[in-house]
Design a protein around this motif. Structure first.
Motif, PDB file in Angstrom:
ATOM      1  N   ASN A  12       0.889  -1.155   0.000  1.00 55.31           N
ATOM      2  CA  ASN A  12       0.000   0.000   0.000  1.00 55.31           C
ATOM      3  C   ASN A  12       0.925   1.203   0.000  1.00 55.31           C
ATOM      4  OD1 ASN A  12      -2.668  -1.207   0.219  1.00 55.31           O
ATOM      5  ND2 ASN A  12      -1.955  -1.942   2.202  1.00 55.31           N
ATOM      6  N   ALA A  13       0.667   2.127  -0.900  1.00 59.41           N
ATOM      7  CA  ALA A  13       1.591   3.238  -1.076  1.00 59.41           C
ATOM      8  C   ALA A  13       0.855   4.565  -0.982  1.00 59.41           C
ATOM      9  CB  ALA A  13       2.325   3.078  -2.415  1.00 59.41           C
ATOM     10  N   ILE A  14       1.241   5.536  -1.804  1.00 62.09           N
ATOM     11  CA  ILE A  14       0.699   6.881  -1.626  1.00 62.09           C
ATOM     12  C   ILE A  14      -0.762   7.024  -2.004  1.00 62.09           C
ATOM     13  CG2 ILE A  14       2.956   7.953  -1.808  1.00 62.09           C
ATOM     14  CD1 ILE A  14       1.781   9.140  -4.499  1.00 62.09           C
ATOM     15  N   ARG A  15      -1.302   6.136  -2.817  1.00 62.18           N
ATOM     16  CA  ARG A  15      -2.732   6.269  -3.138  1.00 62.18           C
ATOM     17  C   ARG A  15      -3.553   6.193  -1.862  1.00 62.18           C
ATOM     18  NH1 ARG A  15      -5.419   1.738  -6.543  1.00 62.18           N
ATOM     19  NH2 ARG A  15      -5.431   0.769  -4.509  1.00 62.18           N
ATOM     20  N   ASP A  16      -3.280   5.189  -1.052  1.00 61.85           N
ATOM     21  CA  ASP A  16      -4.051   5.033   0.183  1.00 61.85           C
ATOM     22  C   ASP A  16      -3.658   6.050   1.246  1.00 61.85           C
ATOM     23  OD1 ASP A  16      -5.563   2.984  -0.898  1.00 61.85           O
ATOM     24  OD2 ASP A  16      -4.219   1.424  -0.168  1.00 61.85           O
ATOM     25  N   SER A  17      -2.359   6.330   1.380  1.00 67.86           N
ATOM     26  CA  SER A  17      -1.959   7.312   2.391  1.00 67.86           C
ATOM     27  C   SER A  17      -2.454   8.703   2.014  1.00 67.86           C
ATOM     28  CB  SER A  17      -0.443   7.302   2.610  1.00 67.86           C
ATOM     29  OG  SER A  17       0.247   7.654   1.445  1.00 67.86           O
ATOM     30  N   GLY A  18      -2.453   9.022   0.732  1.00 67.05           N
ATOM     31  CA  GLY A  18      -2.960  10.322   0.292  1.00 67.05           C
ATOM     32  C   GLY A  18      -4.452  10.459   0.507  1.00 67.05           C
ATOM     33  N   ARG A  19      -5.173   9.380   0.223  1.00 64.80           N
ATOM     34  CA  ARG A  19      -6.627   9.395   0.453  1.00 64.80           C
ATOM     35  C   ARG A  19      -6.901   9.606   1.946  1.00 64.80           C
ATOM     36  NH1 ARG A  19      -8.484   4.207  -1.466  1.00 64.80           N
ATOM     37  NH2 ARG A  19      -8.100   5.050  -3.509  1.00 64.80           N
ATOM     38  N   LYS A  20      -6.176   8.893   2.797  1.00 61.26           N
ATOM     39  CA  LYS A  20      -6.352   9.020   4.243  1.00 61.26           C
ATOM     40  C   LYS A  20      -5.971  10.425   4.723  1.00 61.26           C
ATOM     41  CE  LYS A  20      -6.408   6.801   8.489  1.00 61.26           C
ATOM     42  NZ  LYS A  20      -7.107   7.826   9.239  1.00 61.26           N
ATOM     43  N   LEU A  21      -4.903  10.970   4.167  1.00 60.93           N
ATOM     44  CA  LEU A  21      -4.472  12.326   4.520  1.00 60.93           C
ATOM     45  C   LEU A  21      -5.580  13.325   4.209  1.00 60.93           C
ATOM     46  CD1 LEU A  21      -2.007  14.104   5.414  1.00 60.93           C
ATOM     47  CD2 LEU A  21      -1.458  14.284   2.978  1.00 60.93           C
ATOM     48  N   GLY A  22      -6.191  13.211   3.039  1.00 64.32           N
ATOM     49  CA  GLY A  22      -7.295  14.092   2.677  1.00 64.32           C
ATOM     50  C   GLY A  22      -8.465  13.970   3.623  1.00 64.32           C
ATOM     51  N   GLU A  23      -8.784  12.736   4.012  1.00 62.97           N
ATOM     52  CA  GLU A  23      -9.896  12.505   4.955  1.00 62.97           C
ATOM     53  C   GLU A  23      -9.557  13.058   6.332  1.00 62.97           C
ATOM     54  OE1 GLU A  23     -10.504   8.267   4.934  1.00 62.97           O
ATOM     55  OE2 GLU A  23     -11.210   8.281   2.851  1.00 62.97           O
ATOM     56  N   ASP A  24      -8.352  12.770   6.826  1.00 62.23           N
ATOM     57  CA  ASP A  24      -7.954  13.207   8.165  1.00 62.23           C
ATOM     58  C   ASP A  24      -7.982  14.723   8.322  1.00 62.23           C
ATOM     59  OD1 ASP A  24      -7.581  10.576   8.876  1.00 62.23           O
ATOM     60  OD2 ASP A  24      -5.380  10.664   8.896  1.00 62.23           O
ATOM     61  N   TYR A  25      -7.659  15.444   7.251  1.00 60.44           N
ATOM     62  CA  TYR A  25      -7.567  16.899   7.341  1.00 60.44           C
ATOM     63  C   TYR A  25      -8.696  17.603   6.594  1.00 60.44           C
ATOM     64  CZ  TYR A  25      -3.228  16.100   9.701  1.00 60.44           C
ATOM     65  OH  TYR A  25      -2.295  15.688  10.617  1.00 60.44           O
ATOM     66  N   GLY A  26      -9.704  16.855   6.150  1.00 62.72           N
ATOM     67  CA  GLY A  26     -10.876  17.431   5.506  1.00 62.72           C
ATOM     68  C   GLY A  26     -10.563  18.259   4.277  1.00 62.72           C
ATOM     69  N   PRO A  46      -4.411  14.934  -1.573  1.00 63.69           N
ATOM     70  CA  PRO A  46      -3.435  16.019  -1.497  1.00 63.69           C
ATOM     71  C   PRO A  46      -2.014  15.654  -1.898  1.00 63.69           C
ATOM     72  CG  PRO A  46      -4.463  15.627   0.655  1.00 63.69           C
ATOM     73  CD  PRO A  46      -5.059  14.668  -0.302  1.00 63.69           C
ATOM     74  N   LEU A  47      -1.686  14.382  -2.010  1.00 61.13           N
ATOM     75  CA  LEU A  47      -0.340  14.021  -2.456  1.00 61.13           C
ATOM     76  C   LEU A  47      -0.213  14.030  -3.976  1.00 61.13           C
ATOM     77  CD1 LEU A  47       0.480  11.172   0.087  1.00 61.13           C
ATOM     78  CD2 LEU A  47       1.166  13.583   0.162  1.00 61.13           C
ATOM     79  N   ALA A  68       5.835  21.557  -2.107  1.00 55.95           N
ATOM     80  CA  ALA A  68       4.784  21.820  -3.101  1.00 55.95           C
ATOM     81  C   ALA A  68       3.422  21.351  -2.598  1.00 55.95           C
ATOM     82  CB  ALA A  68       5.134  21.136  -4.422  1.00 55.95           C
ATOM     83  N   VAL A  69       3.390  20.226  -1.876  1.00 54.29           N
ATOM     84  CA  VAL A  69       2.136  19.743  -1.295  1.00 54.29           C
ATOM     85  C   VAL A  69       1.608  20.763  -0.291  1.00 54.29           C
ATOM     86  CG1 VAL A  69       1.063  17.958   0.155  1.00 54.29           C
ATOM     87  CG2 VAL A  69       2.643  17.292  -1.680  1.00 54.29           C
ATOM     88  N   ARG A  70       2.490  21.256   0.574  1.00 57.57           N
ATOM     89  CA  ARG A  70       2.074  22.240   1.580  1.00 57.57           C
ATOM     90  C   ARG A  70       1.637  23.555   0.939  1.00 57.57           C
ATOM     91  NH1 ARG A  70       6.529  19.863   4.113  1.00 57.57           N
ATOM     92  NH2 ARG A  70       5.893  18.598   5.903  1.00 57.57           N
ATOM     93  N   ALA A  71       2.292  23.942  -0.154  1.00 56.58           N
ATOM     94  CA  ALA A  71       1.899  25.175  -0.847  1.00 56.58           C
ATOM     95  C   ALA A  71       0.499  25.034  -1.454  1.00 56.58           C
ATOM     96  CB  ALA A  71       2.917  25.518  -1.935  1.00 56.58           C
ATOM     97  N   ALA A  72       0.194  23.849  -1.953  1.00 56.10           N
ATOM     98  CA  ALA A  72      -1.131  23.615  -2.541  1.00 56.10           C
ATOM     99  C   ALA A  72      -2.208  23.461  -1.475  1.00 56.10           C
ATOM    100  CB  ALA A  72      -1.094  22.373  -3.430  1.00 56.10           C
ATOM    101  N   TYR A  73      -1.815  22.965  -0.300  1.00 54.84           N
ATOM    102  CA  TYR A  73      -2.774  22.697   0.778  1.00 54.84           C
ATOM    103  C   TYR A  73      -2.242  23.262   2.090  1.00 54.84           C
ATOM    104  CZ  TYR A  73      -4.625  19.560  -2.719  1.00 54.84           C
ATOM    105  OH  TYR A  73      -5.140  19.059  -3.877  1.00 54.84           O
TER     106      TYR A  73
END
Length: 171
Positions: A12-26, A46-47, A68-73
């Protein structure tokens, strides 16, 4: 030969961690720069920012990518993204067993993955997967990513085989 992808096949790589990151931080990613480019992957998170292309193709480093991720979000300004992503790398149950069975049956095994140098170093240290394969090709080394046909030819050359003699397992 059998060629495997790494993310969402063995790990499990960034697809799942990115999805979870988006959910965790709304975070709503639908209006983010480059969102339309990543919508083909079936998920936005967000990744998936345009900077990921340079990162996984070895042009930039992890710190530049996360900046760049932090700049976008901006909501992610205080999040330790390195730790967050690494925490969510997990091995997918059953895939290693399949790889070992195929290896025992005498198949030549390859690994073709769109991934970044720092993440591969971490994942190899944690999961010890590189030795499962006869040849590996990572986008950060080759400077090219799937679905560009050049990416596939890199691993085919390393395995010394032709496309019609291979099965490719991807998510």
């Amino acid at each position: 030969s059998v060629i495997f992808d790494l993310g969402e096949v063995l790990l499990n790589a960034i697809r799942d961690s990115g999805r979870k990151l988006g959910e965790d931080y709304g975070i709503d990613c639908s209006a983010a720069p480059g969102a339309e480019k990543f919508s083909a992957y079936g998920t936005l998170h967000p990744l998936f920012v345009p900077a990921i292309i340079d990162y996984v193709n070895g042009v930039s480093n992890e710190d530049d990518y996360f900046a760049a991720v932090r700049a976008a979000y901006p909501a992610l300004a205080g999040v330790d993204l390195k730790a967050y992503v690494r925490e969510h790398f997990t091995e997918i149950a059953g895939t290693r067993d399949i790889i070992l069975k195929l290896k025992k049956l005498g198949y030549r095994l390859g690994l073709l993955s769109v991934h970044a140098k720092e993440w591969i170093g971490y994942c190899e240290e944690k999961f010890h997967f590189l030795g499962l394969f006869d040849a590996v090709s990572f986008s950060y080394e080759a400077g090219v990513s799937k679905p560009d046909p050049k990416a596939y030819y890199v691993i085919l050359d390393k395995l010394n085989t032709a496309p019609e003699q291979c099965l490719f397992i991807d998510d």
